[in-house]
Design a protein around this motif. Structure first.
Motif, mmCIF file in Angstrom:
data_model
loop_
_atom_site.group_PDB
_atom_site.id
_atom_site.type_symbol
_atom_site.label_atom_id
_atom_site.label_comp_id
_atom_site.label_asym_id
_atom_site.label_seq_id
_atom_site.Cartn_x
_atom_site.Cartn_y
_atom_site.Cartn_z
ATOM 1 N N SER A 158 -6.029 0.382 -2.793
ATOM 2 C CA SER A 158 -4.857 -0.270 -2.221
ATOM 3 C C SER A 158 -5.256 -1.428 -1.314
ATOM 4 O O SER A 158 -6.387 -1.507 -0.836
ATOM 5 C CB SER A 158 -4.013 0.734 -1.436
ATOM 6 O OG SER A 158 -4.776 1.308 -0.399
ATOM 7 N N GLN A 179 -1.174 -1.353 -4.931
ATOM 8 C CA GLN A 179 -1.660 0.028 -5.065
ATOM 9 C C GLN A 179 -1.871 0.298 -6.543
ATOM 10 O O GLN A 179 -0.943 0.156 -7.337
ATOM 11 C CB GLN A 179 -0.673 1.028 -4.465
ATOM 12 C CG GLN A 179 -1.141 2.478 -4.625
ATOM 13 C CD GLN A 179 -0.270 3.457 -3.876
ATOM 14 O OE1 GLN A 179 -0.101 3.334 -2.674
ATOM 15 N NE2 GLN A 179 0.288 4.418 -4.581
ATOM 16 N N THR A 182 2.353 -2.523 2.274
ATOM 17 C CA THR A 182 1.540 -2.397 1.072
ATOM 18 C C THR A 182 1.672 -3.660 0.235
ATOM 19 O O THR A 182 2.778 -4.123 -0.030
ATOM 20 C CB THR A 182 1.997 -1.185 0.232
ATOM 21 O OG1 THR A 182 2.067 -0.036 1.074
ATOM 22 C CG2 THR A 182 1.057 -0.932 -0.927
#
Length: 154
Positions: free
Chosen positions: A147, A100, A97
């Motif tokens: 995201s 987000q 990631t």
């Protein structure tokens, strides 16, 4: 686990990855993969690959007042987006990631939460997606999440 783009990626493979690849504390959320979508239907020109996950309600996920905490909702959204990316890739691919952003719209209590994750754009090195979190009791939107993921080598 190497990428396997030629193999069929389905719900059983998504469930296996959810149970074997994610951190133990994510597994403690008892998430379940309800649906995987990687093949566009003929009548949907704006279709996006994705996944639907369910987080069962638990008092352990609640803050004072019986409301499911934001941290659990964000973990659900992040995990759902990983599974959606795997569906879009049609197999396992390492990723992390990068960003987000979560917009909480209403509290949810005493209800399972559904995460409808969609890959908006899948590139060679980056993926962008959106997740809609819904209360399973009344199907009302709880949060919306955007995201970005970096696709890693390997």
């Amino acid at each position: 686990m190497p990428p396997q783009p030629d193999d069929e990626f389905g719900i059983s493979e998504a469930r296996r990855i959810l149970g074997e690849v994610f951190a133990p504390w994510v597994q403690d959320l008892n998430l379940s993969v309800e649906r995987i979508e990687h093949t566009p239907p003929a009548d949907a020109p704006d279709w996006q690959p994705g996944a639907l996950l369910r987080m069962p309600f638990s008092e352990r996920l609640c803050r004072n007042g019986g409301v499911v905490c934001g941290q659990a909702l964000m973990a659900l959204a992040d995990t759902a987006m990983v599974i959606a990316n795997l569906a879009a890739n049609r197999g396992y691919r390492p990723m992390t990631t990068v960003d987000q952003t979560t917009h909480f719209m209403r509290a949810v209590s005493s209800s399972d939460v559904l995460a409808d994750a969609r890959v908006v754009r899948l590139g060679r090195t980056m993926s962008f997606g959106r997740v809609t979190l819904l209360s399973a009791t009344d199907n009302k939107q709880v949060a919306m999440v955007s995201s970005a993921f970096a696709m890693l080598p390997g």
